[in-house]
Design a protein around this motif. Structure first.
Motif, PDB file in Angstrom:
ATOM      1  N   GLU A  39       4.397  -8.347  -2.187  1.00  0.00           N
ATOM      2  CA  GLU A  39       3.794  -8.923  -2.841  1.00  0.00           C
ATOM      3  C   GLU A  39       2.663  -8.999  -2.669  1.00  0.00           C
ATOM      4  O   GLU A  39       1.762  -7.744  -2.249  1.00  0.00           O
ATOM      5  CB  GLU A  39       4.102 -10.551  -1.757  1.00  0.00           C
ATOM      6  CG  GLU A  39       3.552 -10.257  -0.763  1.00  0.00           C
ATOM      7  CD  GLU A  39       4.269 -11.074   0.410  1.00  0.00           C
ATOM      8  OE1 GLU A  39       3.088 -12.516   0.821  1.00  0.00           O
ATOM      9  OE2 GLU A  39       4.872 -10.843   1.185  1.00  0.00           O
ATOM     10  N   GLN A  40       1.692  -9.314  -3.791  1.00  0.00           N
ATOM     11  CA  GLN A  40       0.163  -9.357  -3.921  1.00  0.00           C
ATOM     12  C   GLN A  40      -0.605 -10.483  -3.296  1.00  0.00           C
ATOM     13  O   GLN A  40      -0.315 -12.106  -2.887  1.00  0.00           O
ATOM     14  CB  GLN A  40      -0.165  -9.583  -5.181  1.00  0.00           C
ATOM     15  CG  GLN A  40      -1.953  -9.358  -5.445  1.00  0.00           C
ATOM     16  CD  GLN A  40      -2.726  -9.435  -6.572  1.00  0.00           C
ATOM     17  OE1 GLN A  40      -1.364  -9.842  -7.208  1.00  0.00           O
ATOM     18  NE2 GLN A  40      -3.912  -9.129  -6.527  1.00  0.00           N
ATOM     19  N   THR A  41      -1.232 -10.159  -1.641  1.00  0.00           N
ATOM     20  CA  THR A  41      -1.901 -10.527  -0.646  1.00  0.00           C
ATOM     21  C   THR A  41      -3.142 -11.136  -1.132  1.00  0.00           C
ATOM     22  O   THR A  41      -3.518 -11.799  -0.688  1.00  0.00           O
ATOM     23  CB  THR A  41      -1.532 -10.251   0.561  1.00  0.00           C
ATOM     24  OG1 THR A  41      -2.617  -9.058   0.998  1.00  0.00           O
ATOM     25  CG2 THR A  41      -0.646 -10.047   0.805  1.00  0.00           C
ATOM     26  N   SER A  42      -3.728 -10.549  -2.139  1.00  0.00           N
ATOM     27  CA  SER A  42      -5.185 -10.545  -2.179  1.00  0.00           C
ATOM     28  C   SER A  42      -5.945  -9.799  -3.748  1.00  0.00           C
ATOM     29  O   SER A  42      -4.589  -9.652  -3.731  1.00  0.00           O
ATOM     30  CB  SER A  42      -6.473 -10.473  -0.971  1.00  0.00           C
ATOM     31  OG  SER A  42      -6.421  -8.853  -1.877  1.00  0.00           O
ATOM     32  N   ASP A  43      -6.903 -10.389  -4.117  1.00  0.00           N
ATOM     33  CA  ASP A  43      -6.599  -9.716  -5.101  1.00  0.00           C
ATOM     34  C   ASP A  43      -7.343  -7.792  -5.319  1.00  0.00           C
ATOM     35  O   ASP A  43      -6.547  -7.366  -6.803  1.00  0.00           O
ATOM     36  CB  ASP A  43      -8.765  -9.894  -5.875  1.00  0.00           C
ATOM     37  CG  ASP A  43      -8.870 -11.412  -6.658  1.00  0.00           C
ATOM     38  OD1 ASP A  43      -7.355 -11.871  -6.493  1.00  0.00           O
ATOM     39  OD2 ASP A  43     -10.041 -11.657  -6.464  1.00  0.00           O
ATOM     40  N   HIS A  44      -6.910  -7.379  -4.050  1.00  0.00           N
ATOM     41  CA  HIS A  44      -6.999  -6.382  -3.842  1.00  0.00           C
ATOM     42  C   HIS A  44      -6.327  -5.079  -3.073  1.00  0.00           C
ATOM     43  O   HIS A  44      -6.603  -4.448  -1.753  1.00  0.00           O
ATOM     44  CB  HIS A  44      -8.588  -4.953  -3.140  1.00  0.00           C
ATOM     45  CG  HIS A  44      -9.177  -6.042  -4.565  1.00  0.00           C
ATOM     46  ND1 HIS A  44      -9.926  -5.622  -5.696  1.00  0.00           N
ATOM     47  CD2 HIS A  44     -10.733  -6.805  -4.434  1.00  0.00           C
ATOM     48  CE1 HIS A  44     -10.541  -6.264  -6.195  1.00  0.00           C
ATOM     49  NE2 HIS A  44     -11.158  -7.133  -5.394  1.00  0.00           N
ATOM     50  N   VAL A 105      -5.419   2.836  -3.544  1.00  0.00           N
ATOM     51  CA  VAL A 105      -4.817   2.446  -2.810  1.00  0.00           C
ATOM     52  C   VAL A 105      -4.755   3.141  -1.273  1.00  0.00           C
ATOM     53  O   VAL A 105      -4.297   4.136  -1.010  1.00  0.00           O
ATOM     54  CB  VAL A 105      -3.492   2.322  -3.472  1.00  0.00           C
ATOM     55  CG1 VAL A 105      -2.394   1.348  -2.645  1.00  0.00           C
ATOM     56  CG2 VAL A 105      -3.429   1.596  -4.636  1.00  0.00           C
ATOM     57  N   GLU A 106      -4.960   2.764  -0.687  1.00  0.00           N
ATOM     58  CA  GLU A 106      -4.823   2.832   1.014  1.00  0.00           C
ATOM     59  C   GLU A 106      -3.632   2.057   1.510  1.00  0.00           C
ATOM     60  O   GLU A 106      -3.755   1.121   1.391  1.00  0.00           O
ATOM     61  CB  GLU A 106      -6.500   3.028   1.813  1.00  0.00           C
ATOM     62  CG  GLU A 106      -6.948   4.300   1.355  1.00  0.00           C
ATOM     63  CD  GLU A 106      -6.908   5.355   1.525  1.00  0.00           C
ATOM     64  OE1 GLU A 106      -6.394   6.013   1.936  1.00  0.00           O
ATOM     65  OE2 GLU A 106      -7.452   6.576   0.363  1.00  0.00           O
ATOM     66  N   VAL A 107      -2.684   2.665   2.493  1.00  0.00           N
ATOM     67  CA  VAL A 107      -2.157   2.242   3.386  1.00  0.00           C
ATOM     68  C   VAL A 107      -2.870   1.474   4.451  1.00  0.00           C
ATOM     69  O   VAL A 107      -3.316   2.606   5.065  1.00  0.00           O
ATOM     70  CB  VAL A 107      -0.873   3.322   4.066  1.00  0.00           C
ATOM     71  CG1 VAL A 107      -0.262   2.353   4.895  1.00  0.00           C
ATOM     72  CG2 VAL A 107      -0.650   3.314   2.659  1.00  0.00           C
ATOM     73  N   ALA A 124      -9.151  -0.104  -2.861  1.00  0.00           N
ATOM     74  CA  ALA A 124     -10.922  -0.039  -3.163  1.00  0.00           C
ATOM     75  C   ALA A 124     -11.048   0.395  -4.304  1.00  0.00           C
ATOM     76  O   ALA A 124     -10.330  -0.128  -5.673  1.00  0.00           O
ATOM     77  CB  ALA A 124     -11.326   1.512  -2.510  1.00  0.00           C
ATOM     78  N   VAL A 125     -11.984  -1.295  -5.104  1.00  0.00           N
ATOM     79  CA  VAL A 125     -12.324  -1.456  -6.084  1.00  0.00           C
ATOM     80  C   VAL A 125     -13.572  -0.646  -6.238  1.00  0.00           C
ATOM     81  O   VAL A 125     -14.743  -0.609  -5.478  1.00  0.00           O
ATOM     82  CB  VAL A 125     -13.113  -2.775  -5.722  1.00  0.00           C
ATOM     83  CG1 VAL A 125     -13.627  -3.774  -7.403  1.00  0.00           C
ATOM     84  CG2 VAL A 125     -11.656  -3.697  -5.452  1.00  0.00           C
ATOM     85  N   PRO A 126     -13.331   0.261  -7.395  1.00  0.00           N
ATOM     86  CA  PRO A 126     -14.594   0.944  -7.783  1.00  0.00           C
ATOM     87  C   PRO A 126     -16.156   0.257  -8.298  1.00  0.00           C
ATOM     88  O   PRO A 126     -15.294  -0.542  -8.887  1.00  0.00           O
ATOM     89  CB  PRO A 126     -14.004   2.116  -8.579  1.00  0.00           C
ATOM     90  CG  PRO A 126     -12.742   1.639  -9.352  1.00  0.00           C
ATOM     91  CD  PRO A 126     -12.525   0.388  -8.028  1.00  0.00           C
ATOM     92  N   GLU A 127     -16.770   1.138  -8.095  1.00  0.00           N
ATOM     93  CA  GLU A 127     -18.129   0.261  -8.663  1.00  0.00           C
ATOM     94  C   GLU A 127     -18.215   0.902 -10.451  1.00  0.00           C
ATOM     95  O   GLU A 127     -18.173   1.930 -10.942  1.00  0.00           O
ATOM     96  CB  GLU A 127     -18.938   0.787  -8.002  1.00  0.00           C
ATOM     97  CG  GLU A 127     -19.780   0.543  -6.796  1.00  0.00           C
ATOM     98  CD  GLU A 127     -20.219  -1.397  -6.089  1.00  0.00           C
ATOM     99  OE1 GLU A 127     -20.928  -1.188  -7.202  1.00  0.00           O
ATOM    100  OE2 GLU A 127     -19.305  -1.299  -5.720  1.00  0.00           O
TER     101      GLU A 127
END
Length: 138
Positions: A39-44, A105-107, A124-127
């Motif tokens: 499931e996707q729990t938030s945007d990231h 993607v980190e655990v 992590a959202v890259p700049e």
């Protein structure tokens, strides 16, 4: 007939690793045990939930190996403890589930709750990067 690969498309440069990743993912499917949800729990962030009824925390291991999340379960067979089963429908079973992780993607944490193993993942959202390339004269 020629097999189409990502490398055969001229506008997709440097995607050979993605092609290998897709092939590795296709090979990692292991028969559906244990069942799981993603499931996707938030945007990231995401959560993988596995149904691991009968497993204790010490029966499970979670590792990250070469950008793959590997969840293993191994129950100890309890036949040597003197119990006599008239019917044995719940077998001690082992499993391995593999999830390929994208770069970034980190655990996060893992926890057991009511026979369910929850593993949280964060991306992590890259700049955004804009690079200007200067054109030199011949």
């Amino acid at each position: 007939m020629t097999k189409l690969t990502l490398g055969s498309y001229p506008h997709l440069l440097g995607f050979e690793q993605l092609e290998r990743l897709l092939e590795r993912t296709a090979k990692s499917e292991n028969g559906g045990y244990p069942p799981f949800n993603i499931e996707q729990t938030s945007d990231h962030s995401y959560r993988i939930t596995l149904a691991v009824a009968g497993f204790r925390e010490e029966d499970l291991s979670i590792t990250v190996e070469d950008r793959q999340l590997v969840i293993r379960g191994r129950q100890v067979d309890d036949e040597g403890d003197g119990r006599v089963f008239l019917h044995r429908g719940i077998a001690a079973r082992q499993f391995q589930r593999v999830f390929v992780l994208a770069d970034g993607v980190e655990v996060g944490e893992a926890r057991m709750e009511n026979g369910l193993l929850h593993v949280d993942l964060d991306r992590a959202v890259p700049e955004p990067v804009v690079q200007t390339i200067r054109i030199r004269k011949g």
